[in-house]
Design an enzyme around this catalytic site. Structure first.
Site, PDB file in Angstrom:
ATOM      1  N   TYR A  92       0.837  -1.203   0.000  1.00 17.83           N
ATOM      2  CA  TYR A  92       0.000   0.000   0.000  1.00 17.83           C
ATOM      3  C   TYR A  92       0.875   1.257   0.000  1.00 17.83           C
ATOM      4  O   TYR A  92       1.669   1.449   0.929  1.00 17.83           O
ATOM      5  CB  TYR A  92      -0.908  -0.043   1.245  1.00 17.83           C
ATOM      6  CG  TYR A  92      -1.525   1.267   1.659  1.00 17.83           C
ATOM      7  CD1 TYR A  92      -2.324   1.993   0.774  1.00 17.83           C
ATOM      8  CD2 TYR A  92      -1.340   1.786   2.945  1.00 17.83           C
ATOM      9  CE1 TYR A  92      -2.897   3.203   1.162  1.00 17.83           C
ATOM     10  CE2 TYR A  92      -1.913   2.989   3.340  1.00 17.83           C
ATOM     11  CZ  TYR A  92      -2.682   3.688   2.445  1.00 17.83           C
ATOM     12  OH  TYR A  92      -3.243   4.885   2.829  1.00 17.83           O
ATOM     13  N   ASP A 143      -1.538  -5.638   9.481  1.00 15.11           N
ATOM     14  CA  ASP A 143      -2.556  -4.637   9.161  1.00 15.11           C
ATOM     15  C   ASP A 143      -3.789  -5.380   8.655  1.00 15.11           C
ATOM     16  O   ASP A 143      -3.790  -5.917   7.550  1.00 15.11           O
ATOM     17  CB  ASP A 143      -1.997  -3.684   8.098  1.00 15.11           C
ATOM     18  CG  ASP A 143      -3.077  -2.814   7.481  1.00 15.11           C
ATOM     19  OD1 ASP A 143      -4.167  -2.683   8.079  1.00 15.11           O
ATOM     20  OD2 ASP A 143      -2.828  -2.263   6.389  1.00 15.11           O
TER      21      ASP A 143
END
Lengths: 508, 508
Positions: free
Chosen positions: A220, A305
């Site tokens: 990301y 995450d």
């Protein structure tokens, strides 16, 4: 000490002290000779905006100093803020900025740029709209004992890490969306004003300036800002390949760690997203176990995450939280205090505007430190009150989560099918609000340069903002992340039509 | 280069290159001789919890590594987080923690600890209660065009620096509470989730790790955490004295700056509160002008914390914003880009639970960088919606501010009168939610130790939490900050009675 160490051999050897001293003495002699020959001219006067100009003898009166106010020039910002003030250089942020200049609207601006760059979902806004219309008022104004509104319950200081009630509600909610296979302890939890500060605060607590995290790539692109803006921690991509559907392997981790250590980097942890962002694949229990084993062996942290944990729509693969792997292991196997989980409501409950994140850590010092750091990112109490009601409304949550998953699945099918018709394949995925599209067939050259050219052509010609793999540190050119959960069904043919035109050889 | 510079004189002198080389050569010889004599024993094996233990030859199988899992020990947090995980050492935070263990309640716990340590106000909760009851729902659910609720307006991503509407509302509100003498440009403004992140983000933008800010002391103890936790910036107290009613002077700034530079510190700015916290005095236009002149001369930043700007209750002194001083100066006089203002609603609108702060900067790079850093501290959109309505309700704001000032003035009078009866004086003040009390007559020894003993006696015997001057870096012992705006009138005689008992010689 580095200078002493190589000479120790000489000193200890037969040459003894004399030779050990002669060598550096000669070197020093020639250095001085060199310096004398090219003696530099006196240092130039400090530049007009230099701080040291204020060191001038204070003979001039204050008023005369002011007349040269402009000659002192503008005061400077810190060297760490200066790069932040500049326009972004990551294609991820460039794309997001470009959309703002001409955003597509299916009614008012059909020629605008279609946003596939931002992972947000509008798929269940009808359900949220209904819940908020019916419950927003009560959630803010009713007390838990049923009594009427008391402004002090939202106006006054509250614990920065979140009210106990909101942490309890989060613990229940997280357990629920993760299939009920794992429970969370509210005392290990810190509520933050967004997933972004959750990542930064955790990074701050786990590694020092100059340390590094391994991070499977593609990753990301926001992590670069989350971590590099202020913590001074390096992110070391661990390159994953399409042949493994971009799943990380222990051998790749091992290799990256060894290379990092050779370079002198201290690796403090591994950071990864599950479901992976941008690929959307779900890490298997075995992979999670292998990562944890690797971290245990190397005595480093694991940051999982899991912000897309409730956005899993595949039928064949279930999501497994790292917390579940920890709980399932025999207590002697792992030091669970190395495991930390990031969560939030921006994706699974489609509430990025609520700025809601969670740090869940098995390390009590991390929890303590993060609580104190919440002074910088605590969630306003009115938002906490709304969330206590929302997350505790289990009937609504069940209904919402079922719809959320089903609707992502349906939209994913439409989007991937549309691409398939154009001969464009996607990586296998089962979670997240995006898919990972192999557009290498559209590249004019199979390289990063070719990929960035395609990115630009998509933006300017096709008027589509998709995030190129290079922004995610993908080493294979031609992959793009496309977020599809803010699209209406009727937008999808428009997108496919635009890509098709791009794929066709230009007639001009 | 430091080694070269002193030798340059020798090299350039008659001694020439030979002598210039002989001296360091001899020094190096003796260094080696010394090192050889005390050659250190081989380094000890790494401690059991050392990271380097993972560097052991990887002959052992993974399972055997796990069996010694516990011998590897627990993974460590970063060295910057470790001190944060420990209990606080500042009396300010110790006092706040102690209150939590036994808080006074005038109905249910009359023997509890009375909180005079936290600057929060409940004086106008009746007005806030009324406004929220009447307007909270509309503020969240009505669109600005009067149409009905649309969940996307609160759920989706919005600019991290705050919606334009909320920045416009803040600009108007700030101008209004500052007497209408100055206007604020919404494009210079960044909205943050609290005054605390506003301070930290600004500090991050203005100074680098290892740089310093001058700060007139006594100062608000929270600045230590705001700035030292993560930015790595040093705070250099500029000691102010009771003889000047703790107002900073340019000569004190000058002296502190010179001392700091002699020590090798790079001073990047001056940070101060106006009205001052903890003293409560208001900086005159002349003082502000002098500070700005000093900053201009030294080419450093000025950070004016004006978070109590609307809590000015004195009748003889008006509040002047640093923004007003900048605006009033001829454009050539000052580089206004060095001026930055902190604001928020925790004090003036008694809404700390809303986590609302403002950075106002005349430096466009600071605004740009702060906007990007707002990813870590952005205000949730529902709170922005409430504030747009609240701050734009000018009739309510006028009513509220008048009541807020009047009620602080009344409470201040009662509190200071009560102390006067005991022979305890206060510093002259006209703003803030506290007064600065000279309890030196109660000290058993006129020293920091004596002050901390009194602090402890106040907490344990009198059951009052007041912040001792030493927590604020005051150099004169015996001063305490007492926040009085969360007290009911009937609490004040209770406090005075408790202090009186403390002042009387013990009969035991």
């Amino acid at each position: 000490m580095r200078l002493i160490v190589p000479l120790q051999g000489v000193v200890q050897g037969r040459g003894g002290l004399f030779v050990g001293s002669l060598i550096p003495c000669c070197l020093f002699y020639f250095l001085q000779l060199y310096l004398k020959r090219r003696r530099s001219p006196p240092p130039p006067p400090p530049p007009p905006d230099s701080d040291s100009s204020s060191e001038l003898p204070r003979t001039s009166s204050r008023s005369s100093l002011f007349t040269r106010g402009n000659s002192i020039g503008r005061v400077r910002v810190s060297s760490r803020a200066a790069p932040l003030a500049k326009p972004p250089d990551s294609p991820y942020y460039i794309g997001l900025e470009r959309v703002k200049t001409d955003p597509y609207d299916r009614v008012t601006n059909r020629d605008g740029i279609i946003q596939l760059g931002l992972a947000e979902s509008t798929l269940c806004f009808d359900l949220l709209q209904r819940w908020m219309s019916e419950n927003l008022m009560d959630s803010l104004m009713m007390q838990s004992d049923g009594s009427g509104f008391d402004v002090s319950t939202i106006a006054m200081y509250q614990p920065f890490e979140g009210l106990l009630e909101v942490r309890v509600a989060f613990a229940d909610f997280m357990s629920r969306i993760m299939g009920g296979n794992v429970s969370f302890d509210p005392s290990n939890m810190v509520i933050t004003a967004g997933g972004t500060p959750a990542v930064e605060v955790l990074a701050f607590c786990l590694a020092d300036h100059g340390n590094a995290f391994l991070i499977p790539s593609p990753y990301y692109p926001g992590f670069d800002r989350d971590i590099k803006f202020r913590t001074g921690i390096e992110l070391i991509p661990v390159h994953c390949r399409s042949s493994d559907n971009f799943t990380v392997t222990v051998s790749a981790l091992e290799q990256a760690l060894n290379q990092a250590r050779k370079r002198g980097s201290k690796v403090s942890g591994i950071l990864f997203s599950n479901p992976s962002n941008p690929v959307g694949n779900i890490l298997s229990r075995e992979t999670l176990h292998a990562i944890l084993s690797f971290a245990q062996e190397k005595n480093i942290h694991v940051i999982s995450d899991e912000i897309f944990a409730g956005s899993v729509y595949g039928v064949d693969k279930e999501f497994v939280s790292m917390a579940e792997v920890v709980a399932a292991s025999a207590s002697g196997d792992f030091d669970k205090s190395r495991v930390h989980i990031i969560y939030g409501l921006s994706k699974d409950l489609s509430l990025p505007g609520f700025r809601t994140g969670v740090i869940y850590s098995f390390h009590e010092d991390v929890v303590s430190a993060a609580k104190k750091l919440m002074r910088f990112s605590s969630m306003p109490v009115p938002v906490q009150r709304i969330l206590i009601s929302l997350l505790s409304d289990t009937r609504f949550i069940e209904e919402y989560m079922a719809a959320h998953r089903q609707r992502i699945r349906d939209k994913h099918f439409l989007f991937v099918e549309g691409l398939k018709q154009l001969g464009i394949p996607c990586a296998e995925s089962g979670g997240g609000l995006y898919c990972w599209v192999d557009m290498s067939s559209l590249l004019t050259s199979y390289s990063e340069k070719g990929e960035l050219e395609l990115f630009e052509k998509l933006l300017s010609v096709a008027k589509i903002n998709a995030t190129p793999g290079t922004a995610c540190y993908c080493i294979e050119p031609g992959w793009f992340r496309c977020c599809f959960t803010a699209l209406a069904d009727e937008d999808i043919p428009v997108i496919m039509e635009r890509i098709k035109l791009l794929a066709e050889p230009s007639t001009s």
